[in-house]
Design a protein around this motif. Sequence first.
Motif, PDB file in Angstrom:
ATOM      1  N   PRO A  11     130.942  -9.245  65.740  1.00 13.35           N
ATOM      2  CA  PRO A  11     129.846  -8.873  64.830  1.00 13.35           C
ATOM      3  C   PRO A  11     128.769  -9.943  64.720  1.00 13.35           C
ATOM      4  O   PRO A  11     127.566  -9.617  64.680  1.00 13.35           O
ATOM      5  CB  PRO A  11     130.565  -8.661  63.489  1.00 13.35           C
ATOM      6  CG  PRO A  11     131.959  -8.315  63.854  1.00 13.35           C
ATOM      7  CD  PRO A  11     132.255  -9.123  65.080  1.00 13.35           C
ATOM      8  N   LEU A  12     129.161 -11.218  64.673  1.00  8.23           N
ATOM      9  CA  LEU A  12     128.168 -12.286  64.571  1.00  8.23           C
ATOM     10  C   LEU A  12     127.309 -12.367  65.829  1.00  8.23           C
ATOM     11  O   LEU A  12     126.086 -12.569  65.746  1.00  8.23           O
ATOM     12  CB  LEU A  12     128.871 -13.624  64.322  1.00  8.23           C
ATOM     13  CG  LEU A  12     129.614 -13.760  62.993  1.00  8.23           C
ATOM     14  CD1 LEU A  12     130.282 -15.128  62.883  1.00  8.23           C
ATOM     15  CD2 LEU A  12     128.666 -13.547  61.813  1.00  8.23           C
ATOM     16  N   LEU A  13     127.931 -12.210  66.983  1.00  7.69           N
ATOM     17  CA  LEU A  13     127.166 -12.206  68.225  1.00  7.69           C
ATOM     18  C   LEU A  13     126.215 -11.019  68.283  1.00  7.69           C
ATOM     19  O   LEU A  13     125.082 -11.139  68.783  1.00  7.69           O
ATOM     20  CB  LEU A  13     128.123 -12.167  69.424  1.00  7.69           C
ATOM     21  CG  LEU A  13     128.917 -13.437  69.708  1.00  7.69           C
ATOM     22  CD1 LEU A  13     129.949 -13.188  70.804  1.00  7.69           C
ATOM     23  CD2 LEU A  13     127.995 -14.585  70.098  1.00  7.69           C
ATOM     24  N   THR A  14     126.657  -9.881  67.769  1.00 13.57           N
ATOM     25  CA  THR A  14     125.796  -8.693  67.764  1.00 13.57           C
ATOM     26  C   THR A  14     124.599  -8.888  66.844  1.00 13.57           C
ATOM     27  O   THR A  14     123.470  -8.513  67.186  1.00 13.57           O
ATOM     28  CB  THR A  14     126.597  -7.461  67.316  1.00 13.57           C
ATOM     29  OG1 THR A  14     127.724  -7.293  68.188  1.00 13.57           O
ATOM     30  CG2 THR A  14     125.741  -6.208  67.366  1.00 13.57           C
ATOM     31  N   ILE A  15     124.828  -9.469  65.675  1.00  9.71           N
ATOM     32  CA  ILE A  15     123.723  -9.743  64.747  1.00  9.71           C
ATOM     33  C   ILE A  15     122.711 -10.686  65.394  1.00  9.71           C
ATOM     34  O   ILE A  15     121.486 -10.478  65.296  1.00  9.71           O
ATOM     35  CB  ILE A  15     124.270 -10.342  63.435  1.00  9.71           C
ATOM     36  CG1 ILE A  15     125.075  -9.288  62.673  1.00  9.71           C
ATOM     37  CG2 ILE A  15     123.124 -10.864  62.556  1.00  9.71           C
ATOM     38  CD1 ILE A  15     125.809  -9.843  61.467  1.00  9.71           C
ATOM     39  N   PHE A  16     123.204 -11.714  66.058  1.00  9.47           N
ATOM     40  CA  PHE A  16     122.300 -12.656  66.728  1.00  9.47           C
ATOM     41  C   PHE A  16     121.533 -11.964  67.850  1.00  9.47           C
ATOM     42  O   PHE A  16     120.329 -12.188  68.026  1.00  9.47           O
ATOM     43  CB  PHE A  16     123.100 -13.838  67.279  1.00  9.47           C
ATOM     44  CG  PHE A  16     122.260 -14.887  67.922  1.00  9.47           C
ATOM     45  CD1 PHE A  16     121.545 -15.795  67.158  1.00  9.47           C
ATOM     46  CD2 PHE A  16     122.165 -14.984  69.303  1.00  9.47           C
ATOM     47  CE1 PHE A  16     120.759 -16.766  67.752  1.00  9.47           C
ATOM     48  CE2 PHE A  16     121.391 -15.946  69.907  1.00  9.47           C
ATOM     49  CZ  PHE A  16     120.681 -16.840  69.126  1.00  9.47           C
ATOM     50  N   ALA A  17     122.215 -11.111  68.615  1.00  8.67           N
ATOM     51  CA  ALA A  17     121.548 -10.387  69.700  1.00  8.67           C
ATOM     52  C   ALA A  17     120.498  -9.427  69.157  1.00  8.67           C
ATOM     53  O   ALA A  17     119.422  -9.263  69.760  1.00  8.67           O
ATOM     54  CB  ALA A  17     122.582  -9.626  70.529  1.00  8.67           C
ATOM     55  N   ASP A  18     120.782  -8.785  68.021  1.00  7.49           N
ATOM     56  CA  ASP A  18     119.791  -7.901  67.394  1.00  7.49           C
ATOM     57  C   ASP A  18     118.541  -8.683  67.005  1.00  7.49           C
ATOM     58  O   ASP A  18     117.406  -8.211  67.197  1.00  7.49           O
ATOM     59  CB  ASP A  18     120.396  -7.235  66.151  1.00  7.49           C
ATOM     60  CG  ASP A  18     121.473  -6.226  66.499  1.00  7.49           C
ATOM     61  OD1 ASP A  18     121.538  -5.807  67.668  1.00  7.49           O
ATOM     62  OD2 ASP A  18     122.242  -5.856  65.603  1.00  7.49           O
ATOM     63  N   ALA A  19     118.756  -9.877  66.450  1.00 13.15           N
ATOM     64  CA  ALA A  19     117.613 -10.715  66.081  1.00 13.15           C
ATOM     65  C   ALA A  19     116.802 -11.102  67.315  1.00 13.15           C
ATOM     66  O   ALA A  19     115.557 -11.066  67.299  1.00 13.15           O
ATOM     67  CB  ALA A  19     118.094 -11.964  65.342  1.00 13.15           C
ATOM     68  N   MET A  20     117.485 -11.449  68.398  1.00 11.53           N
ATOM     69  CA  MET A  20     116.782 -11.808  69.629  1.00 11.53           C
ATOM     70  C   MET A  20     116.069 -10.602  70.229  1.00 11.53           C
ATOM     71  O   MET A  20     115.008 -10.747  70.849  1.00 11.53           O
ATOM     72  CB  MET A  20     117.762 -12.394  70.633  1.00 11.53           C
ATOM     73  CG  MET A  20     118.350 -13.730  70.230  1.00 11.53           C
ATOM     74  SD  MET A  20     117.096 -14.965  69.813  1.00 11.53           S
ATOM     75  CE  MET A  20     116.134 -15.024  71.313  1.00 11.53           C
ATOM     76  N   ALA A  21     116.621  -9.408  70.043  1.00  7.61           N
ATOM     77  CA  ALA A  21     115.950  -8.204  70.533  1.00  7.61           C
ATOM     78  C   ALA A  21     114.636  -7.976  69.792  1.00  7.61           C
ATOM     79  O   ALA A  21     113.633  -7.570  70.403  1.00  7.61           O
ATOM     80  CB  ALA A  21     116.869  -6.991  70.362  1.00  7.61           C
ATOM     81  N   LEU A  22     114.633  -8.234  68.494  1.00 11.16           N
ATOM     82  CA  LEU A  22     113.384  -8.109  67.739  1.00 11.16           C
ATOM     83  C   LEU A  22     112.369  -9.146  68.190  1.00 11.16           C
ATOM     84  O   LEU A  22     111.169  -8.856  68.278  1.00 11.16           O
ATOM     85  CB  LEU A  22     113.669  -8.259  66.245  1.00 11.16           C
ATOM     86  CG  LEU A  22     114.518  -7.157  65.594  1.00 11.16           C
ATOM     87  CD1 LEU A  22     114.691  -7.423  64.103  1.00 11.16           C
ATOM     88  CD2 LEU A  22     113.895  -5.791  65.817  1.00 11.16           C
ATOM     89  N   VAL A  23     112.855 -10.357  68.476  1.00 11.50           N
ATOM     90  CA  VAL A  23     111.954 -11.389  69.007  1.00 11.50           C
ATOM     91  C   VAL A  23     111.400 -10.959  70.359  1.00 11.50           C
ATOM     92  O   VAL A  23     110.205 -11.135  70.649  1.00 11.50           O
ATOM     93  CB  VAL A  23     112.687 -12.737  69.112  1.00 11.50           C
ATOM     94  CG1 VAL A  23     111.803 -13.776  69.810  1.00 11.50           C
ATOM     95  CG2 VAL A  23     113.098 -13.241  67.738  1.00 11.50           C
ATOM     96  N   GLY A  24     112.263 -10.398  71.201  1.00  8.66           N
ATOM     97  CA  GLY A  24     111.800  -9.908  72.496  1.00  8.66           C
ATOM     98  C   GLY A  24     110.805  -8.776  72.358  1.00  8.66           C
ATOM     99  O   GLY A  24     109.803  -8.719  73.085  1.00  8.66           O
TER     100      GLY A  24
END
Length: 255
Positions: free
Chosen positions: A149-162
């Motif tokens: 879950p923590l990795l997914t939250i971080f990836a979601d944040a990076m997707a918004l940055v992307g």
Amino acid sequence: MPNQIFTAGLHNMADQVYFFKSFFRNIFKKGFEWEELFRQTYLIGYKSIGIITLTGFILGIVLTLQSQPTMKEFGAESYIPRMVSVSVIREIGPVIIALICAGKVASGIGAELSSMNVTEQIEAMEVSGANPVQFLVVTRILACIVMIPLLTIFADAMALVGGFTATVLSGDITAKLYFTNALTILDYSDLLPALFKTILFGFAIGFVGCFKGFTSNNGTASVGLAANSAVVTASVWIIIIDAIVVQVTNSILYS
């Protein structure tokens, strides 16, 4: 032949049920291996952060670039941040990250435990009085439940940055406006089911990897077989869990 396949499937299912009971029972036994749990969270989480960051960032860029022509055609470019946010956080992000972790984490756990099984290290732990299920299985499954879950939250944040990066390159929008549009559209019906899914994904990844490695018994060839089987089985379970959670969530929210 069909009877043999059916019987083998029942035996495998029974083995998994027994393995799950052993895992659950050993969670609450004394002498919990906290140090090993923290080590596994580091290996699963920190060691995966690079590929997760790259995947999330590119996912946001690709989703934005793919949707821009259609959104421009309908004059709805302002809705791109909302579309990226909802689609990534609700569905695409958890599933893609879980599949990547299935390939990286489940295969690693399966190969590691299978190698220990082949070299009789697990039997040596039992003879020495250690609890291999608590030390090897419980810690890895719990680490997956925490870190996926923590990795997914971080990836979601990076997707918004992307997504923001792709939007800036092809348009004129401020960071404040982009992230305000992206985040204000979200509510608990988007966040809670996605979080619940990632917890189940983490359990599936850890459980399958541990089960395939812990029960391998075909000599040195079983190491590769356990790793490959762990990836395939965990990926299938991720898709099944996602379909079930989506169906249950829709029935609750829209019934």
